[in-house]
Design a protein around this motif. Structure first.
Motif, PDB file in Angstrom:
ATOM      1  N   ARG A 130       5.975  -3.423   4.226  1.00  0.00           N
ATOM      2  CA  ARG A 130       5.156  -3.004   3.088  1.00  0.00           C
ATOM      3  C   ARG A 130       5.940  -2.143   2.094  1.00  0.00           C
ATOM      4  NH1 ARG A 130      -0.140  -3.976   3.933  1.00  0.00           N
ATOM      5  NH2 ARG A 130      -0.805  -2.272   2.563  1.00  0.00           N
TER       6      ARG A 130
ATOM      7  N   GLY B 236      -2.814  -4.785  -2.481  1.00  0.00           N
ATOM      8  CA  GLY B 236      -2.818  -4.017  -1.247  1.00  0.00           C
ATOM      9  C   GLY B 236      -1.776  -4.431  -0.234  1.00  0.00           C
ATOM     10  N   GLU B 237      -0.722  -5.130  -0.665  1.00  0.00           N
ATOM     11  CA  GLU B 237       0.313  -5.601   0.261  1.00  0.00           C
ATOM     12  C   GLU B 237       1.397  -4.551   0.511  1.00  0.00           C
ATOM     13  OE1 GLU B 237       2.028  -9.327  -0.860  1.00  0.00           O
ATOM     14  OE2 GLU B 237       0.111 -10.161  -1.526  1.00  0.00           O
ATOM     15  N   TYR B 238       1.495  -3.551  -0.363  1.00  0.00           N
ATOM     16  CA  TYR B 238       2.601  -2.602  -0.277  1.00  0.00           C
ATOM     17  C   TYR B 238       2.093  -1.159  -0.216  1.00  0.00           C
ATOM     18  CZ  TYR B 238       5.264  -6.691  -1.670  1.00  0.00           C
ATOM     19  OH  TYR B 238       5.807  -7.942  -1.724  1.00  0.00           O
ATOM     20  N   ASP B 239       2.835  -0.338   0.522  1.00  0.00           N
ATOM     21  CA  ASP B 239       2.547   1.098   0.606  1.00  0.00           C
ATOM     22  C   ASP B 239       3.559   1.926  -0.181  1.00  0.00           C
ATOM     23  OD1 ASP B 239       0.415   0.651   2.385  1.00  0.00           O
ATOM     24  OD2 ASP B 239       1.766   0.703   4.112  1.00  0.00           O
ATOM     25  N   LEU B 240       4.765   1.382  -0.375  1.00  0.00           N
ATOM     26  CA  LEU B 240       5.867   2.149  -0.961  1.00  0.00           C
ATOM     27  C   LEU B 240       6.593   1.299  -1.997  1.00  0.00           C
ATOM     28  CD1 LEU B 240       7.718   4.677  -0.937  1.00  0.00           C
ATOM     29  CD2 LEU B 240       8.960   3.632   0.965  1.00  0.00           C
TER      30      LEU B 240
ATOM     31  N   GLY C 117      -3.491   5.250  -3.764  1.00  0.00           N
ATOM     32  CA  GLY C 117      -2.980   5.663  -2.458  1.00  0.00           C
ATOM     33  C   GLY C 117      -1.560   5.256  -2.149  1.00  0.00           C
ATOM     34  N   GLY C 118      -0.890   4.576  -3.063  1.00  0.00           N
ATOM     35  CA  GLY C 118       0.491   4.171  -2.833  1.00  0.00           C
ATOM     36  C   GLY C 118       1.480   5.309  -3.046  1.00  0.00           C
ATOM     37  N   LYS C 119       2.708   5.079  -2.634  1.00  0.00           N
ATOM     38  CA  LYS C 119       3.793   6.046  -2.839  1.00  0.00           C
ATOM     39  C   LYS C 119       4.869   5.388  -3.684  1.00  0.00           C
ATOM     40  CE  LYS C 119       3.059   8.282   1.654  1.00  0.00           C
ATOM     41  NZ  LYS C 119       2.024   7.323   2.136  1.00  0.00           N
TER      42      LYS C 119
ATOM     43  N   GLY D 240      -2.392   9.080  -4.054  1.00  0.00           N
ATOM     44  CA  GLY D 240      -1.033   8.784  -3.623  1.00  0.00           C
ATOM     45  C   GLY D 240      -0.035   9.886  -3.925  1.00  0.00           C
TER      46      GLY D 240
END
Length: 204
Positions: A9, A82-86, A110-112, A176
């Motif tokens: 992610r 919504g596939e990635y967090d960073l 909420g991502g970084k 985030g």
């Protein structure tokens, strides 16, 4: 053959407008001699290529995998799925308003996001902005002038903290986080070959 590829992610922005701008910045002194250059000159000399190698090797050295996301995909809303967090923004100096708003939505939800420096100081055509398009997300204020290659910034809501001994700007934006390193990581691909010289950056 039986291995299953894990999705960690992590996304890295591939910004071709930024590559073009960095080429111009690096080669301003060439004048008309740029017409004598061939592709192998760029492969060998372009600092942006070294930066990309350093970032991918830094991530791989943590045993993580990543996807490249193009500037067009960013505009088209790939981060909204919504596939990635960073998200990493390696010297992404030339971003369109649509790209900047996509990053803003990603972090707010909420991502970084992590940027090194000179982030979004120009639009997609290389026209300079009065301030960085993502300054609000990173909680900084971009200032005129530079210190070496690093653009000068000051906190505008961000906290100046030390991560693994390295001072960085850390900001909460919506749900985030945004991290502005304000340093170059281009040399990592060389530092990683000399034990101990990469400690601070590797530990971030």
């Amino acid at each position: 053959l039986g291995s299953e590829r894990l999705h960690d992610r992590i996304a890295i922005l591939y910004s071709h407008p930024s590559i073009r701008v960095h080429w111009m910045i690096q080669h301003l002194g060439l004048g008309r001699e740029w017409t004598l250059r061939e592709s192998w000159h760029e492969f060998r000399d372009l600092e942006f290529n070294q930066l990309r190698t350093s970032l991918t090797q830094l991530i791989e050295d943590h045993f993580l995998q990543y996807d490249f996301v193009s500037y067009k995909q960013l505009e088209q809303g790939i981060l909204d799925r919504g596939e990635y967090d960073l998200l990493f923004l390696p010297q992404s100096i030339a971003l369109s308003e649509a790209e900047a708003r996509a990053v803003e939505r990603f972090v707010a939800s909420g991502g970084k996001v992590v940027a090194d420096f000179r982030c979004a100081l120009m639009d997609q055509s290389g026209k300079a902005r009065n301030s960085g398009a993502l300054d609000r997300v990173f909680g900084i204020r971009s200032l005129d002038g530079a210190e070496g290659q690093i653009n000068r910034v000051e906190p505008a809501g961000a906290r100046l903290v030390r991560l693994a001994g390295v001072p960085v700007y850390l900001n909460r934006f919506g749900k985030g986080k945004a991290i502005y390193l304000n340093r170059s990581i281009t040399a990592y691909f060389q530092q990683r070959l000399k034990p101990g010289t990469d400690t601070e950056l590797y530990s971030l």
